[in-house]
Write an enzyme that holds these catalytic residues in place. Sequence first.
Site, PDB file in Angstrom:
ATOM      1  N   GLU A  42      25.206 -33.883 -25.813  1.00  0.00           N
ATOM      2  CA  GLU A  42      25.295 -35.324 -26.031  1.00  0.00           C
ATOM      3  C   GLU A  42      24.074 -35.912 -25.332  1.00  0.00           C
ATOM      4  O   GLU A  42      23.811 -35.588 -24.169  1.00  0.00           O
ATOM      5  CB  GLU A  42      26.566 -35.900 -25.391  1.00  0.00           C
ATOM      6  CG  GLU A  42      26.668 -37.398 -25.655  1.00  0.00           C
ATOM      7  CD  GLU A  42      27.803 -38.089 -24.897  1.00  0.00           C
ATOM      8  OE1 GLU A  42      28.376 -37.489 -23.983  1.00  0.00           O
ATOM      9  OE2 GLU A  42      28.085 -39.251 -25.240  1.00  0.00           O
ATOM     10  N   ARG A 267      32.222 -22.367 -17.713  1.00  0.00           N
ATOM     11  CA  ARG A 267      30.951 -23.003 -17.366  1.00  0.00           C
ATOM     12  C   ARG A 267      30.451 -22.459 -16.032  1.00  0.00           C
ATOM     13  O   ARG A 267      31.194 -21.882 -15.257  1.00  0.00           O
ATOM     14  CB  ARG A 267      31.127 -24.513 -17.316  1.00  0.00           C
ATOM     15  CG  ARG A 267      32.142 -24.991 -16.305  1.00  0.00           C
ATOM     16  CD  ARG A 267      31.960 -26.455 -15.892  1.00  0.00           C
ATOM     17  NE  ARG A 267      31.135 -27.222 -16.773  1.00  0.00           N
ATOM     18  CZ  ARG A 267      31.548 -28.263 -17.491  1.00  0.00           C
ATOM     19  NH1 ARG A 267      32.812 -28.636 -17.411  1.00  0.00           N
ATOM     20  NH2 ARG A 267      30.731 -28.938 -18.250  1.00  0.00           N
ATOM     21  N   LYS A 277      27.506 -34.230 -14.488  1.00  0.00           N
ATOM     22  CA  LYS A 277      26.581 -35.297 -14.841  1.00  0.00           C
ATOM     23  C   LYS A 277      26.797 -36.514 -13.960  1.00  0.00           C
ATOM     24  O   LYS A 277      25.857 -37.160 -13.522  1.00  0.00           O
ATOM     25  CB  LYS A 277      26.789 -35.711 -16.306  1.00  0.00           C
ATOM     26  CG  LYS A 277      25.978 -34.895 -17.293  1.00  0.00           C
ATOM     27  CD  LYS A 277      26.170 -35.461 -18.703  1.00  0.00           C
ATOM     28  CE  LYS A 277      25.620 -34.500 -19.742  1.00  0.00           C
ATOM     29  NZ  LYS A 277      25.940 -34.893 -21.116  1.00  0.00           N
TER      30      LYS A 277
END
Length: 557
Positions: A42, A267, A277
Site C-alpha cells: 500500500e 512476518r 509503520k
Amino acid sequence: MTSDPPSGEEKPASRNFIEQIIDADLAAAKNVDQIHTRFPPEPNGYLHIGHAKSICLNYGLAQQYGGKFNLRFDDTNPTREEQEYVDSIMDDVRWLGANWEDRLFFASDYFEQLHDWAVKLIKAGKAFVCDLTADEMREYRGTLVKPGKNSPDRDRRVDENLELFAKMKAGEFPDGSRTLRAKIDMAAPNINLRDPVMYRIKHAHHHRTGDTWCIYPSYDYTHGQSDSIEGITYSICTLEFENHRPLYDWFCEALGIHHPRQIEFARLNLTYTVMSKRKLLQLVTEKHVSGWDDPRMPTIRGLRRRGYTTESIQAFCERIGVAKFNSTIDMAWLEDAVREDLNEKAFRALAVLNPLKIVLTNLEPGQTIDIEAPNHPQNPEAGMRTLPLTREILIEADDFMEDAPKKFFRLRPGGEVRLRCAGIIKCDEVVKDAAGNVTELRCTFDPDHARKVKGTIHWVSAARALSAEVRLYDHLCAVENPEDVPEGKTFIDNLNPNSLQSITAHLEPSLVDAIPGTHIQFERLGYFFVDPVDSTPNKPVFNRTATLRDSWTKVKN
RNA sequence: UGGGGAAUAGUGUAACGGUAGCACUCCGGACUCUGACUCCGUCAGUCUAGGUUCAAAUCCUAGUUCCCCAGCCA
C-alpha cells in the site's frame, strides 16, 4: 516430476513450506503453466526490512520456478496514499533486485472492473447496500463470542440495491452514510465473514484516479480479484491475513473467476528495533531520527544509507528462511550478512577515530616516507595506494596500554608493534600531562617488514591526515525487545541514547576523494559508507555500516 | 468464553513413520602485516501427558503456552 539422478544420489535441497506446496501443486498438475507471484504494497509509507523479506520471497519464487513477478500497489484508500510513496517504493523494490519487467500495476487500474463485479454480485443477491452507520454496524457485528445480527437492509430488493449503489457512485450520499456489503453470514465464527464491507463512500481525491470515484473498494473486495485479473497463482501474504482467506476464496468463487491460492507466512521481527509503520512514523515525526532514511531505521532507505548492499539483504532474507512461526531474528544476522558481502567488496583504508599522538624520534621533521598499501589484501587486482608516514603520527588510543595484560598484543611501554603496512615501532617513552594522562608516545621506527611481532595497529600521519565527520551508529533500541515495556512506558523509552555518535576522525589523505555511495573498510574498525546525502566535494561524511568482529573485547571482559 | 494459526539447541530453519541435520551465536583451537577474513573442533534441541507402532518430531487423544481476528485500514 523429478526423475532419479543417474548415479550418486544427491540429497534433495531443503524446501520451505511454500516451496513444498508449490511442488505438490505442480506434481498434481495444478497451476501448471507458470507460477506467478506479486508484491502488493500500500503506498502509504516507506518499505522496511520486513517488506524486503516478502519481496525476496515472492521474487525469488518466481525466479526459482521460471515464473513471473508483479509489482502492484494496493491503492484502495485515497485518504492515506500518496504518489511520493509510490515512487520511493518502486525505487526500493528495484534496488532490492526484484524485476517486475513491464508488470507494474495498481489496484486502482481495476476500479471499473471491480465496480462491474459488484453490480454482478448485487444482481446475484450476494451484495446489498446498507444504511447502518459505522457505530451501528459495530453493534450489529456482534463480538468474538456472540453472533451478529442481520442489517435491517439485508433483504433489500435487487433493483433498489442497484439504484442505491448507482447513487453512491454518483456522489449523491455523504461519506460514511452507506456501504455496499457482501451477503454472507452474520453468525459466522469468523468475523470477516459477517457481511463484510465491499465499498465505502469517500469523497476524496485519489493519487491516480483523481476525482473519478467517490466510492472505494475495501481490501477484501479488491485484493483477491486483483490477483485474479493478473493471473497470480500464489498470493503470498503475512499471517494476519489467514482469517481473511475464506473471504478471499468466497469472492473468487462468487464471481467465478481465476482463483489464486493464498498462502500466509510469518512476518519478520528483528531484535533492537521496531518494525510497524506506525512506530516508524512516530520516530520520524517526533524527530527521534532524522527521517525515513536515517541510517538507524530498519527501512530500506535507512539501510541503504547505512551502507547495506542489495546482496547482503538478499542473503539475509535467504538465510532467515520462511515459516509460519512468529520468530524474532537477531540483528546480528543482518550485520553478519553485510560483513560477509563487504569483506569482499570494500577497499581498505586507515582511519583513527580516537587519536593518541606518537613521535617517531628517528624520523626527521618534515620527512615523509611513502608507504605502499594494498587496497584489498585478498584481492591484488584492487591495486595499491600510498600512505605518507611522517615523524608525528596518530594511533588509536585503545591501541596503547600502560599496564597491559599479557594477552594485549598492541603497544605498551618498551614494547613493539607493527604499524600496518609500514614497519615496526618500539615505545621508548610515555609522555604525560600534569594530571597523569598519557598525551604522547615517543617511539623509534624500524622499517623492517620481515620480523614478526604479535600485534599490528592502524595509524595515520598527524600532519597529513584528513579530518572528517564519522557517524558511529549503534542499535536503535537499547533492549532486544523494545515493545516489552512496563505499564505507562512505550518503546520510545527503550530507544538507545547512544545510537548515534558523531565524531571528527583522522583519515588517511587518499580518502579526500571518497565518492559518495562507496563502501570502505577502515581496517580493524569496521565498514563505512560515504554518505550520499551529507558528503560534499572533498568533504566526505562516513556512516559506520557495521563494526568488524572483535574478539579482543571478549578477552578484555 | 467463539474462530483461525503456531510450538524442534540461545536464535533461526530442515527431517513428511526409520541414525534429529544445517546456519548463526557461544566456547576452544589453528592461521594471520586487520585480535578481521579463513579453517578446525566442542557444547546444546523435538511444549507437556497419555496412546498407536518393532520404530513417533512426524499419526491419535487430552492439555499447556504464544500469535491473529470485533476498521467504512491494509
